[in-house]
Design an enzyme around this catalytic site. Sequence first.
Site, mmCIF file in Angstrom:
data_model
loop_
_atom_site.group_PDB
_atom_site.id
_atom_site.type_symbol
_atom_site.label_atom_id
_atom_site.label_comp_id
_atom_site.label_asym_id
_atom_site.label_seq_id
_atom_site.Cartn_x
_atom_site.Cartn_y
_atom_site.Cartn_z
ATOM 1 N N SER A 1 30.085 -9.759 6.453
ATOM 2 C CA SER A 1 29.879 -8.616 7.353
ATOM 3 C C SER A 1 30.793 -7.448 7.011
ATOM 4 O O SER A 1 30.553 -6.321 7.446
ATOM 5 C CB SER A 1 30.090 -9.039 8.809
ATOM 6 O OG SER A 1 31.449 -9.358 9.016
ATOM 7 N N LYS B 1 36.442 -6.988 12.137
ATOM 8 C CA LYS B 1 35.631 -5.774 12.094
ATOM 9 C C LYS B 1 36.540 -4.556 12.065
ATOM 10 O O LYS B 1 37.743 -4.639 12.311
ATOM 11 C CB LYS B 1 34.716 -5.683 13.342
ATOM 12 C CG LYS B 1 33.690 -6.795 13.479
ATOM 13 C CD LYS B 1 32.555 -6.659 12.487
ATOM 14 C CE LYS B 1 31.591 -7.824 12.499
ATOM 15 N NZ LYS B 1 32.123 -9.081 11.979
#
Lengths: 146, 366
Positions: free
Chosen positions: A67, A104
């Site tokens: 990701s 993230k």
Amino acid sequence: MTQKLHEPIRPIPCKIGPELKLPLFVSTIEAGFPSPAENTLDKALDLNELLIHHPEATFFVRVSGDSMIKAGISEGDLLIVDRSLSPAHGKIVIAVVDGEFTVKRLELLKDQVILRPENDNYEPIVIRDQQDLIIWGVVTSVIHNV
Amino acid sequence: MGEPFFKVKDLCRRQQVHYFSSNYSLYGDMSERVMRILEHDCPDIEVYSIDEAFIRLDNMPVDPFDFCTALRAKILQWTGIPVSIGIASTKTLAKVAGDIAKKRTQNGVYSLLDKTLDDPILGTFPINDIWGIGRKSGAKLNQMQVNTVADFCKLPPFLVKKFLTVQGERIQRELQGRHCHDLEAPTARKNITSSRSFGTPVRELEQLQEAVANHAVKACVKLRQQGSRARALHVFLRTNHFKPNTPQYANHVTIQFLHPTSDSAQMIETAKHAIASIYKANYAYQKCGVTLIDLVDDTHLQQDLFSSIDYTQSDERMRLIDTLNAKLGNNTVFYAAQGIRRDWQMKSEHRSQCYTTAWSDLLTIE
């Protein structure tokens, strides 16, 4: 070598603690020509010094998935996470959303918090009011084996 | 109090309780992080146990309460561990304050500096929970109608000394705000113990010898780490004294060495002989252990020109083993006497991962 009267004295930074480490200079002071190695410190390069600035607050985690691939973080990589750093907009962080860990990029907007992936195949996580969010630590380095 | 897991297993399943076996690697690492943070910020510190420390504040130009509030926040952010901090003029009172901080405050910090024994919270604090008052002393005091700190401090000192000895007197003085215990400087340990309860009771001598061999090795590693050698070895074993209906037996023996030693092989041999000498058949043993006592600093030994003992070979062997185990993992090199299966060990069937001390155990995050 002439000694200027008002040469500034530069203190050598050192850590104050139970043990005081002082840098060791290799060569003794000799009359004659100065050696090119005179100002070198006799110590091997240490990755811990380079990568870990707050050992008590530093933790390692392993990455799964892709990701964050566009940020240079791949599956299997090792992340160095520093909990002593303040999370800020634009930093890559370890976050815990509703009890689940994720890595993230943190976006702190005026009225929203977003956890943004670095991969077009993933959706950003927009934190809603009812959700439980903890910023666990700031990622400072990625160790990627080639 | 604690209950063996098998008794509450069903309850845990029904109520979806998470359960974990002890994870000493993780606890030890987290404890060290917290203590190191304290050491940075507090020059005068005494680490008391894996999760407690005393720090001296009166020689720092800070407001104690503000300082401790900031310290607690720092530890929480850096490690995730919420600590409680108790502030007072003596160690004994500081422990009381810490207990109050833990149980009765939101922000985890509590100060007794401006409180006297008239204060309701301090005055009514149970005397049985005071540091240094054990079960028996507590019971003695309760029989005398002494149940709180206030009651205890009203007793005439000669009475306290009579029933609780000079230790009790010190406790009373400390509770009254007159300090008796200074911070102890970190010194090499004066004795080193390794012991553990068995997962299931052990009856056979061979298994006991295996267990005691492991304790001997563990203790020797610590001994070598602090640069000492031991002049004597103490070994003990006992049955489960929480089950008084079962046959009870406990014994111990101390063996003195001809020359101070830190050699694991020698320690194992001695420990095995020692436990064989006190072993009695037909008992269900619950615990055994070794303590290395009468420790002597290795550097003092080296400086003794008249010492006839040559430690070179043994030291080299120990150094090799220690290096290998440090590099490749704790059990890489072990003695046959330590056994391979080690059935007597603590069952760690539900242990959490060693998130901070084993590369294989890192948290994996997406």
